[in-house]
Design a protein around this motif. Structure first.
Motif, short mmCIF file in Angstrom:
data_model
loop_
_atom_site.label_atom_id
_atom_site.label_comp_id
_atom_site.label_asym_id
_atom_site.label_seq_id
_atom_site.Cartn_x
_atom_site.Cartn_y
_atom_site.Cartn_z
N ASN A 1 0.51 -1.07 0.70
CA ASN A 1 -0.02 0.53 0.58
C ASN A 1 0.93 1.59 -0.20
O ASN A 1 2.41 1.21 0.52
N GLY A 2 0.66 1.78 -0.32
CA GLY A 2 1.32 3.46 -0.76
C GLY A 2 1.14 3.50 0.83
O GLY A 2 0.80 4.10 1.51
N ALA A 3 2.39 4.57 0.80
CA ALA A 3 2.29 5.39 2.08
C ALA A 3 2.82 7.59 2.01
O ALA A 3 2.26 7.81 3.47
N GLY A 4 2.53 7.84 1.13
CA GLY A 4 2.41 9.07 0.80
C GLY A 4 0.77 9.99 1.71
O GLY A 4 0.34 9.46 1.21
N VAL B 1 2.43 6.11 -4.11
CA VAL B 1 1.47 6.90 -3.81
C VAL B 1 0.81 7.35 -2.74
O VAL B 1 1.49 6.90 -1.69
N PRO B 2 0.10 7.58 -1.97
CA PRO B 2 -1.32 7.70 -1.21
C PRO B 2 -1.59 7.01 -0.52
O PRO B 2 -1.63 6.04 -1.58
N ALA B 3 -1.15 6.84 0.80
CA ALA B 3 -1.94 5.72 1.27
C ALA B 3 -3.54 6.10 1.44
O ALA B 3 -4.16 5.09 0.82
N PHE B 4 -4.05 7.43 1.47
CA PHE B 4 -5.24 7.47 0.85
C PHE B 4 -5.56 8.56 -0.75
O PHE B 4 -5.05 9.85 -0.29
N PHE B 5 -6.37 8.29 -1.06
CA PHE B 5 -7.05 9.78 -2.41
C PHE B 5 -7.41 10.61 -2.13
O PHE B 5 -8.38 10.20 -1.20
N ASP B 6 -7.75 12.44 -2.06
CA ASP B 6 -9.02 12.84 -2.27
C ASP B 6 -10.09 12.26 -2.79
O ASP B 6 -10.87 12.49 -2.25
N ALA C 1 -3.35 -3.19 5.16
CA ALA C 1 -2.77 -2.19 4.58
C ALA C 1 -3.31 -1.29 4.03
O ALA C 1 -4.19 -0.90 2.74
N THR C 2 -4.04 -0.30 5.43
CA THR C 2 -4.92 0.63 5.01
C THR C 2 -5.73 0.12 4.51
O THR C 2 -6.87 1.66 4.11
N VAL C 3 -6.71 -0.57 4.25
CA VAL C 3 -7.95 -1.36 3.44
C VAL C 3 -8.21 -1.63 4.94
O VAL C 3 -8.54 -2.37 6.17
N ALA D 1 -9.16 4.38 -0.75
CA ALA D 1 -7.39 3.82 0.10
C ALA D 1 -6.54 3.25 -1.53
O ALA D 1 -7.39 2.64 -2.42
N SER D 2 -5.19 2.85 -1.04
CA SER D 2 -4.26 2.70 -2.20
C SER D 2 -4.06 0.98 -1.92
O SER D 2 -3.80 0.30 -2.66
N GLY D 3 -4.18 0.27 -0.75
CA GLY D 3 -4.13 -0.93 -0.32
C GLY D 3 -5.48 -1.91 -1.43
O GLY D 3 -6.36 -1.69 -1.70
N PRO D 4 -4.83 -3.27 -0.96
CA PRO D 4 -5.37 -4.17 -2.14
C PRO D 4 -6.57 -4.13 -1.36
O PRO D 4 -7.17 -4.56 0.24
N ASN D 5 -8.05 -5.00 -2.11
CA ASN D 5 -9.25 -5.92 -2.29
C ASN D 5 -8.94 -6.00 -1.24
O ASN D 5 -8.31 -7.62 -1.83
N LEU D 6 -9.98 -6.88 -0.49
CA LEU D 6 -9.25 -8.04 0.80
C LEU D 6 -10.06 -8.90 0.21
O LEU D 6 -9.12 -10.19 0.77
N SER D 7 -10.43 -9.01 -1.11
CA SER D 7 -11.08 -10.38 -1.73
C SER D 7 -9.96 -10.69 -2.56
O SER D 7 -9.24 -11.60 -2.56
#
Length: 315
Positions: free
Chosen positions: A141-144, A174-179, A245-247, A264-270
């Motif tokens: 996942n991103g960290a920005g 990439v950002p952790a969370f996009f706006d 992973a921030t999801v 969120a930039s983390g993976p879909n949990l599925s």
């Protein structure tokens, strides 16, 4: 000097473990003190020259590990930690065992997906070097963020994994969370980003902890300004128990309909659930709500947990 020490360590290890020689006998043969032999063997352990595995018959697996395995359908590794130690010491001791468990799961021609955070950072400092070939470490996942880039924090963690395993590192810049969710969807169509996403989906092992906003050591995403007050209130209203992973996911393990996940930039949990091995490391009672939810959602295949938290998990 380093090469000489390595040669001496190899010699001492061969005599001690392959020839059953005592440290006193090795010291006499090498013309050094017993304490020098002890230091050489310790050096061999710390540098990854030797690796210990405990092969227990089923009837000798600790009862608490068996119960967790039976109840949740996973492989559990329970770390003995005194109740009197601090939460930070609990984390460090659990991370040490997790680093060794990871060595048994990850090897050559494999991809390791890493979710940054306090627990994984602790593991990265406890890694035991292991030579691998054609292996890769990919950021999950991103960290920005708007408060601080976070990129150097995640980069340092990944670098330790790459150095320990001699593996190629793939950062996710990439950002952790996009706006805006639309921005994320547009970027996810870029070939450079899709290459990282594909590598994440092909990972043989995923390493992560459970994000928590409580405890003496709150998760990095909560204490480093990644979420504002309004977002935290919304997560509470949506009965969110934790994140990987921030999801974010709820107490029943579900994650659909949580607006922040769309950004969120983390993976879909599925997607995460399709990975063959998913190693979760959890230390401290503050992890329990999220851990229970993750187990309920089938997000974990392997768990490293301290014994105090493990006992409460079963109550």
């Amino acid at each position: 000097m380093a090469e000489n020490r390595l040669e001496d360590a190899v010699r001492a290890v061969r005599m001690h473990y392959l020839q059953d020689m005592t440290m006193e006998a090795i010291a006499r043969e090498m013309g050094v003190s017993r304490s020098t032999v002890s230091r050489l063997i310790s050096f061999a352990r710390e540098s990854g020259l030797i690796e210990f595995r405990l092969h227990l018959p089923d009837e000798h697996v600790p009862n608490i590990e068996q119960r967790i395995g039976t109840q949740f359908g996973i492989t559990a590794h329970v770390v003995p930690v005194p109740d009197t130690v601090s939460e930070l010491e609990r984390l460090e001791r659990t991370a040490m065992v997790a680093a060794r468990v990871l060595n048994n799961l990850f090897g050559s021609d494999m991809v390791l997906a890493v979710a940054w955070g306090n627990t994984v950072e602790a593991i990265s400092r406890r890694l035991v070097p292991k030579t691998t070939h054609n292996s890769q470490i990919v950021q999950l996942n991103g960290a920005g963020s708007t408060e601080a880039t976070g990129i150097s924090y995640a980069s340092e963690i990944l670098s330790r994994f790459g150095k320990a395993y001699g593996a190629r590192i793939e950062q996710f810049l990439v950002p952790a969370f996009f706006d805006y969710a639309d921005t994320k969807r547009a970027l996810w169509r870029e070939r450079s980003v899709r290459r990282i996403l594909d590598l994440q989906r092909r990972a043989d092992v995923a390493l992560f902890s459970i994000g928590s906003s409580t405890g003496d050591v709150p998760s990095h995403v909560y204490r480093a300004g990644y979420l504002n007050k309004a977002e935290l209130r919304t997560l509470k209203q949506q009965d969110v128990a934790g994140d990987i992973a921030t999801v974010f996911f709820r107490r029943d393990g579900s994650s659909t309909g949580i607006e922040l996940n769309e950004r969120a930039s983390g993976p879909n949990l599925s997607t995460l659930k399709r990975l063959r091995r998913r190693l979760c490391v959890a230390a401290g009672n503050h992890k329990l709500p999220g851990l229970r939810a993750a187990l309920e959602g089938g997000l974990i295949t392997d768990l490293v947990i301290d014994d105090g938290t493990a006992r409460r998990l079963l109550t």
